[in-house]
Scaffold this motif. Structure first.
Motif, PDB file in Angstrom:
ATOM      1  N   GLY A 189       0.861  -1.129  -0.028  1.00 26.03           N
ATOM      2  CA  GLY A 189       0.043  -0.161  -0.121  1.00 26.03           C
ATOM      3  C   GLY A 189       0.637   1.125  -0.022  1.00 26.03           C
ATOM      4  N   SER A 190       0.253   2.410   0.248  1.00 26.32           N
ATOM      5  CA  SER A 190       1.012   3.697   0.207  1.00 26.32           C
ATOM      6  C   SER A 190       2.120   3.734   1.362  1.00 26.32           C
ATOM      7  CB  SER A 190      -0.236   4.857   0.386  1.00 26.32           C
ATOM      8  OG  SER A 190      -0.739   4.595   1.629  1.00 26.32           O
ATOM      9  N   TRP A 191       1.730   3.228   2.518  1.00 25.57           N
ATOM     10  CA  TRP A 191       2.802   3.332   3.561  1.00 25.57           C
ATOM     11  C   TRP A 191       3.943   2.516   3.071  1.00 25.57           C
ATOM     12  CZ3 TRP A 191       3.605   6.627   7.079  1.00 25.57           C
ATOM     13  CH2 TRP A 191       2.565   7.302   7.774  1.00 25.57           C
ATOM     14  N   SER A 192       3.812   1.292   2.951  1.00 25.51           N
ATOM     15  CA  SER A 192       4.897   0.678   2.378  1.00 25.51           C
ATOM     16  C   SER A 192       5.795   1.030   1.227  1.00 25.51           C
ATOM     17  CB  SER A 192       4.465  -1.014   2.110  1.00 25.51           C
ATOM     18  OG  SER A 192       3.483  -0.971   0.993  1.00 25.51           O
ATOM     19  N   MET A 193       5.022   1.420   0.334  1.00 27.21           N
ATOM     20  CA  MET A 193       5.625   2.123  -0.968  1.00 27.21           C
ATOM     21  C   MET A 193       6.634   3.299  -0.400  1.00 27.21           C
ATOM     22  SD  MET A 193       5.200   0.285  -3.373  1.00 27.21           S
ATOM     23  CE  MET A 193       5.743   1.166  -4.842  1.00 27.21           C
ATOM     24  N   ALA A 194       6.094   4.159   0.545  1.00 33.44           N
ATOM     25  CA  ALA A 194       6.561   5.414   1.106  1.00 33.44           C
ATOM     26  C   ALA A 194       7.925   5.071   1.724  1.00 33.44           C
ATOM     27  CB  ALA A 194       5.797   6.094   1.878  1.00 33.44           C
ATOM     28  N   LEU A 195       7.740   3.914   2.610  1.00 30.88           N
ATOM     29  CA  LEU A 195       9.006   3.351   3.254  1.00 30.88           C
ATOM     30  C   LEU A 195      10.138   2.900   2.423  1.00 30.88           C
ATOM     31  CD1 LEU A 195       6.901   1.791   6.199  1.00 30.88           C
ATOM     32  CD2 LEU A 195       8.825   3.595   6.588  1.00 30.88           C
ATOM     33  N   PHE A 196       9.665   2.013   1.529  1.00 28.46           N
ATOM     34  CA  PHE A 196      10.506   1.648   0.481  1.00 28.46           C
ATOM     35  C   PHE A 196      11.249   2.835  -0.289  1.00 28.46           C
ATOM     36  CE2 PHE A 196       7.901  -2.473   0.137  1.00 28.46           C
ATOM     37  CZ  PHE A 196       8.847  -2.861   1.255  1.00 28.46           C
ATOM     38  N   ALA A 197      10.689   3.842  -0.604  1.00 29.23           N
ATOM     39  CA  ALA A 197      11.183   5.044  -1.394  1.00 29.23           C
ATOM     40  C   ALA A 197      12.098   5.638  -0.484  1.00 29.23           C
ATOM     41  CB  ALA A 197      10.109   5.966  -1.825  1.00 29.23           C
ATOM     42  N   LEU A 198      11.820   5.745   0.979  1.00 26.82           N
ATOM     43  CA  LEU A 198      12.874   6.161   1.918  1.00 26.82           C
ATOM     44  C   LEU A 198      13.801   5.525   2.007  1.00 26.82           C
ATOM     45  CD1 LEU A 198      13.433   8.401   3.965  1.00 26.82           C
ATOM     46  CD2 LEU A 198      12.084   7.106   5.597  1.00 26.82           C
ATOM     47  N   SER A 199      13.860   4.180   1.858  1.00 25.75           N
ATOM     48  CA  SER A 199      14.961   3.217   2.201  1.00 25.75           C
ATOM     49  C   SER A 199      15.903   3.615   0.811  1.00 25.75           C
ATOM     50  CB  SER A 199      14.607   1.781   2.185  1.00 25.75           C
ATOM     51  OG  SER A 199      15.607   1.030   2.053  1.00 25.75           O
ATOM     52  N   SER A 200      15.315   3.688  -0.486  1.00 27.09           N
ATOM     53  CA  SER A 200      16.006   3.767  -1.597  1.00 27.09           C
ATOM     54  C   SER A 200      16.657   5.045  -1.636  1.00 27.09           C
ATOM     55  CB  SER A 200      15.137   3.817  -2.909  1.00 27.09           C
ATOM     56  OG  SER A 200      14.489   2.456  -2.909  1.00 27.09           O
ATOM     57  N   LEU A 201      15.963   6.332  -1.113  1.00 26.53           N
ATOM     58  CA  LEU A 201      16.716   7.550  -1.336  1.00 26.53           C
ATOM     59  C   LEU A 201      17.894   7.562  -0.142  1.00 26.53           C
ATOM     60  CD1 LEU A 201      16.563  10.533  -1.713  1.00 26.53           C
ATOM     61  CD2 LEU A 201      14.903  10.767   0.078  1.00 26.53           C
TER      62      LEU A 201
END
Length: 254
Positions: A189-201
């Motif tokens: 969902g949106s939360w998991s995608m946001a966390l993965f984006a933060l990890s990638s960043l």
């Protein structure tokens, strides 16, 4: 989980808090050992491990247990980061392979026996004793380290802790684990995608910062050595299999 009345998804932060803290601090603790002296950091690590273990066993609230688990892990990072460096220095002329092999053997024997002993203690003496039993061993090891080991020469010049690198490294793994936990809890969902984006960043920032830093926390040029890169990758896959056992087996043995 029964004692605190919490779900397995929440209780899993007891081992995760320890592992994530070690991942985030181990490189910085190695750098601290270079700056202050490895013997000091190594011995203090055992003291911190003992204090954190006793505090974990005395915790009456789950959030306190997690806090003291992080303190315990900080001591573990100090030990892990400097133990092999001390052995490599002491046996620089001969016997280095044998010394490092004995350290690895001791670690893996404990890794194999730990879950079984922990499950037995939980069923007989209670879960608190899985923490209490660590403290006397840690105190004895810290005392012997302080009495027997020679101190390394502190490096006062050119050695920095690199706090930006440490924060970026910790952010990579914490956000990744939180994202995976969110998927297990409620799907992608949106939360998991946001966390993965933060990890990638965070990973991008880590690589960028370490590549430009004069004294990087993680020297990325080391990965140009093919044998080292192959060894790191193989150890990564081995650790994945270990982690599943490390987490699930104690619950099964209870």
């Amino acid at each position: 989980s029964l004692h605190f009345g919490l779900s397995l998804a929440v209780v899993q932060w007891i081992p995760l808090a320890y592992q994530l803290t070690i991942v985030g601090l181990v490189l910085s603790m190695a750098r601290l050992g270079d700056r202050l002296g490895r013997k000091k950091v190594y011995a203090v690590g055992f003291l911190l491990l003992a204090i954190g273990s006793i505090a974990c066993g005395l915790s009456g609230y789950f959030w306190l247990l997690i806090v003291f688990r992080i303190i315990e892990a900080a001591g573990g990072a100090m030990i892990l980061a400097n133990g092999r460096s001390i052995a490599s220095t002491l046996y620089a002329q001969e016997g280095r392979g044998r010394a490092l092999g004995m350290m690895s053997m001791a670690f893996h024997v404990g890794y194999i026996a730990g879950p079984s002993l922990g499950g037995f203690l939980v069923d007989t003496a209670g879960w608190r004793w899985t923490f209490f039993m660590i403290s006397p061993i840690a105190l004895f090891a810290g005392y012997m380290s302080w009495k027997i080991l020679p101190e390394s020469t502190p490096d006062k010049g050119g050695v920095t802790i690199d706090p930006l690198g440490m924060i970026a490294l910790l952010s990579v793994f914490v956000s990744l684990i939180l994202g995976l936990q969110q998927i297990a809890k409620s799907g992608l969902g949106s939360w998991s995608m946001a966390l993965f984006a933060l990890s990638s960043l965070s990973f991008w920032l880590l690589v960028r910062h370490e590549g430009k830093s004069a004294a990087p926390l993680l020297d990325l040029s080391l990965f140009k050595i093919r044998m080292l890169t192959a060894g790191v990758l193989s150890h990564f896959f081995v650790t994945i299999t270990h982690a599943s056992t490390f987490f699930l087996l104690p619950f099964y043995l209870q």
